[in-house]
Design an enzyme around this catalytic site. Sequence first.
Site, PDB file in Angstrom:
ATOM      1  N   HIS A 665       0.835  -1.200   0.000  1.00  0.00           N
ATOM      2  CA  HIS A 665       0.000   0.000   0.000  1.00  0.00           C
ATOM      3  C   HIS A 665       0.872   1.253   0.000  1.00  0.00           C
ATOM      4  O   HIS A 665       0.834   2.058   0.914  1.00  0.00           O
ATOM      5  CB  HIS A 665      -0.954  -0.012   1.201  1.00  0.00           C
ATOM      6  CG  HIS A 665      -2.022  -1.046   1.103  1.00  0.00           C
ATOM      7  ND1 HIS A 665      -1.883  -2.307   1.638  1.00  0.00           N
ATOM      8  CD2 HIS A 665      -3.248  -1.025   0.515  1.00  0.00           C
ATOM      9  CE1 HIS A 665      -2.975  -3.018   1.406  1.00  0.00           C
ATOM     10  NE2 HIS A 665      -3.824  -2.262   0.721  1.00  0.00           N
ATOM     11  N   HIS A 669       0.782   1.725  -5.585  1.00  0.00           N
ATOM     12  CA  HIS A 669      -0.617   1.263  -5.521  1.00  0.00           C
ATOM     13  C   HIS A 669      -1.577   2.431  -5.716  1.00  0.00           C
ATOM     14  O   HIS A 669      -2.549   2.329  -6.487  1.00  0.00           O
ATOM     15  CB  HIS A 669      -0.882   0.582  -4.175  1.00  0.00           C
ATOM     16  CG  HIS A 669      -2.336   0.309  -3.914  1.00  0.00           C
ATOM     17  ND1 HIS A 669      -3.101  -0.537  -4.685  1.00  0.00           N
ATOM     18  CD2 HIS A 669      -3.185   0.811  -2.957  1.00  0.00           C
ATOM     19  CE1 HIS A 669      -4.344  -0.574  -4.225  1.00  0.00           C
ATOM     20  NE2 HIS A 669      -4.425   0.239  -3.173  1.00  0.00           N
ATOM     21  N   HIS A 705      -6.413   7.697  -1.840  1.00  0.00           N
ATOM     22  CA  HIS A 705      -7.275   6.789  -1.086  1.00  0.00           C
ATOM     23  C   HIS A 705      -6.516   5.968  -0.050  1.00  0.00           C
ATOM     24  O   HIS A 705      -7.113   5.493   0.924  1.00  0.00           O
ATOM     25  CB  HIS A 705      -8.027   5.859  -2.049  1.00  0.00           C
ATOM     26  CG  HIS A 705      -7.237   4.665  -2.471  1.00  0.00           C
ATOM     27  ND1 HIS A 705      -6.238   4.737  -3.420  1.00  0.00           N
ATOM     28  CD2 HIS A 705      -7.276   3.365  -2.050  1.00  0.00           C
ATOM     29  CE1 HIS A 705      -5.703   3.544  -3.584  1.00  0.00           C
ATOM     30  NE2 HIS A 705      -6.313   2.697  -2.764  1.00  0.00           N
ATOM     31  N   ASP A 706      -5.201   5.770  -0.189  1.00  0.00           N
ATOM     32  CA  ASP A 706      -4.419   5.006   0.793  1.00  0.00           C
ATOM     33  C   ASP A 706      -3.220   5.803   1.293  1.00  0.00           C
ATOM     34  O   ASP A 706      -2.236   5.214   1.751  1.00  0.00           O
ATOM     35  CB  ASP A 706      -3.941   3.688   0.180  1.00  0.00           C
ATOM     36  CG  ASP A 706      -4.937   2.555   0.389  1.00  0.00           C
ATOM     37  OD1 ASP A 706      -5.739   2.661   1.337  1.00  0.00           O
ATOM     38  OD2 ASP A 706      -4.925   1.585  -0.382  1.00  0.00           O
ATOM     39  N   ASP A 816      -9.609  -0.136  -6.841  1.00  0.00           N
ATOM     40  CA  ASP A 816      -8.763  -0.534  -5.722  1.00  0.00           C
ATOM     41  C   ASP A 816      -8.350  -1.997  -5.832  1.00  0.00           C
ATOM     42  O   ASP A 816      -7.233  -2.371  -5.456  1.00  0.00           O
ATOM     43  CB  ASP A 816      -9.525  -0.284  -4.413  1.00  0.00           C
ATOM     44  CG  ASP A 816      -8.621  -0.334  -3.190  1.00  0.00           C
ATOM     45  OD1 ASP A 816      -7.395  -0.175  -3.363  1.00  0.00           O
ATOM     46  OD2 ASP A 816      -9.135  -0.507  -2.078  1.00  0.00           O
TER      47      ASP A 816
END
Length: 948
Positions: A665, A669, A705-706, A816
Amino acid sequence: MPSFIKKLGSCVVRMPLSEPNVERYLDEHPGFLQKYVVTHLSETDLKELYEHWYKAHGRKSSTEKERKRSRTEEEGKSCHVVEHKTSIVDNQLVVPPAASKANLETPTPEEAMDVVPSVSPGKQLHQFPNRQFRKTVSREGAPILKPYRRSFSDDLINIRSLLPTNLQLPGEPGEEPSARRRSREEWRQLNEPDLMMELVRDIAQDLDLVSLCFKILLNVGILTNGDRCSLFLIFGSGDQRFLVSKLFDVTENSQLTDMYEHKPIRIPYGKGIVGYVAESGETVNIPDAYQDERFNKAIDMQTGFRTKSILCMPVKNNQSEIVGVAQVINKKDEEGPFTANDEKIFERYLTFCGIGITNALLFQSSVIMYKRSDSLVLLAHYIFEEQRDMNNLLRRVLKKGCEMFNSTGCRILLRESPESDGLTTVEPENGQVVKSSEGFVSCFEIYTGDDIKNKESGDEYEFQNILTPQDALAKFVANKLKTVNAVPGEPIDGFDGMVCAETIGADREIRSVLAMPILNESRNVLGVVEILNKKGEERFDRNDESLFEAFTLFCGLGIYNVMNFERLIKANNAQKVVLEILSYHASANKDEVSLIEREEIPSADSLNILSFEFADHSLDTDQTVLATIRMFMDLDLINKFRIDFQSLIRWSITVRKNYRDVMYHNWRHGFNVAQMMFAMLTSGQMSQQFTDLEVFALLVGSLCHDIDHRGTTNQFQKLSDSPLANLYSTSFMEYHHFNHFLTISQVEGNNIFKSLNEKEYADFLDLTKTTILATDLALYFKHKALFKQLVENPDTNWDDSENRVLLRSMMITGCDLSAITKPWEVQRMVAEKIASEFFNQGDIERDKFGHTPAYMMDRSKRDELPKMQVGFIDNICLELYESLEKANPLFRPLLDGCLSNRRNWSNLCERRTSFADISSANITLTSINTNRVGTLSNQPEEESGVEG
């Protein structure tokens, strides 16, 4: 001559119409005047008579009082509404039954005898900020300014409106009784039954304890023809009982107003004649006082009065409990002692007096409790109004403490410094700084009245702050968690020494002290509160202790709040420092921005970012940033939202640098998820379905998002009790990703959203938040069935706001997890990275927390990775991509890639390929099979689900 006199004169025909003759006739025939008034006078005549009578006696008429009261009530209504729950039944005040007396605090002698203290001329009352002031007049007639706040006097007016009009309340001593009462000779002209009835009626409606006791003594003198009368009330309980009289040696010439100014006389319980009667309950009739050894001759010597005979009798309530002692001295104009008939009449009258005194005490107790509750409400107002400055808070609290306890001094010693980290910092004599949990770092104290040193200053209060105070008593109270109520010379159990200025560390005389520890919610001692020197009393009583407990609790709340606020300020400043450091180390520097700025942005085709099969390994780190900028350019977001190009470069580099270097992550990614979203919006033509703001939010949310992912799941945050788990209630990591995105976007030079107006920015944040939170697979499981229904229904309206939210959420979830749709080599490498990250988390759970890790995170199950991947595809991915393909057939490559990878994982599963051999396994890629194969893994969704 008033008109009614003329009318009356016209009826008196037997006598010359002279005023003396008319007056003589009326004196001899009192019933005639009453009859005439009832039958002949009009309402106007009655009012005229009423006004004349009051003017002649120099008093205000009740109509004037009512007008004044109405004005006051109207003023009060404009400021507050007070709800009173006093019950009135049959026009009588209903007092609590005897069983409920424990709920009412017994008034102290000071409170019982002086419920509403007077205000000295020109004395300035405590001022309240931001409140209106009204002009009022002190008892002596001096004008003073008073804050228009709900006061006890205001509330008495409201209480008065609920009670019968003939009741006399505390604070309303009324007119001087001697001016409206009959003379002793007139009273004694009545026969005994009528006299007794009239005297009982005289006290029946009086709830003012001083006024009531004064009437009782006047009436006792009438009944017994006594010269002087005294009344002693019992206070305290058990061994602490004593008698107090504020009405001593009352004669027929005594004035009620003088009684309010008398200092109470205190007599030990069981001592002297009065004490004996209180203890034994017996009536004492002494013909010659000087022959009784219990009589104290010193009083006669001081006053010059000769005491001859004494009649002393207990006053009992309706439960035959002794509440006081009444005493009559010397038969008036007679040499003889009090007779048995005097005793009989005295006892009959005191029966009614006991009931009246009990009712007055109960009423006074309720009033005192109301006043104390009102003081605590005001104290709470102080506490919650002032939470920024310790000095201001304690100055106000200490002043209120002196008022509430009628004391001349109040001190608060703090054990924990607001600037410390839990222990108190003190500086001993050697100059070395040490940590201590016993000493006090500061003492805030205030003095008033006689304890003010510099009286020439004219200040009502003297406030000071003493650093590192030495208070042995406070240290004892804090260490033993004990309340101390003591006077000088009195031993204290467990304490070495006596109460004095030296042991307390005060620079004033100590006459009495009440001390109690201040505790926080963990029962750690924050400090000690000390109330010093009770005015007009030898010591503080049990009622003071009860109120002091509540006072200390409020002090603790206030101090703890201010300490927390100061810690919050420190934490906020520390956070600013951290953000400043982050903005320097985790933001793009000028060289990095200049390097990208000089580069030509490659086309989307050359970068292959339009393809659903894109693989990022062909791009270096800088090229991923260039590809990110290309996405903004090709979606025309730079022009539509007037994004500063240099800010976009700086923001993109900052996002990259704020991804942690974890196994999977990481920035790669995040970039891959954004690329898949870009492909959906362009190659999948979804940008035509959404508004420009939605497209902007989808791309930004995909990139962030991460961000700052720690390589662990939400379940791990909860298991480890991490700060993130305590900060958010659910979706810990997703909320953190969103808030971190907000943080870096607010760093100077990173704001790519400054062209948005207030509404657009609020909508954009809402869209971005929804996008990032949707990557929590728990939300996917919650909504997947509904999304399947929508895509299978040809009549679904995708313009509906809720349907659009669901569509965007499923798209970001598809992005994702999109590694499962990529070519086999990409998928295999990604699966190994995800498994390694999960196994690392499982190792920590087992080694650090003694927790058996989940199936997919158990390193001992690593050779079952192919089986896990088949289960992951069957339980999560296939249904997702089937639904997305039904929503948009252009998403078919995603479903095909997922099916192809499932077949390859299934082959490895059948061949029982170990984890170590997966990367080197010689697998012939299978042809794409669009028919879904049965599930090989029986693992439940929550165990086989993987965040891609």
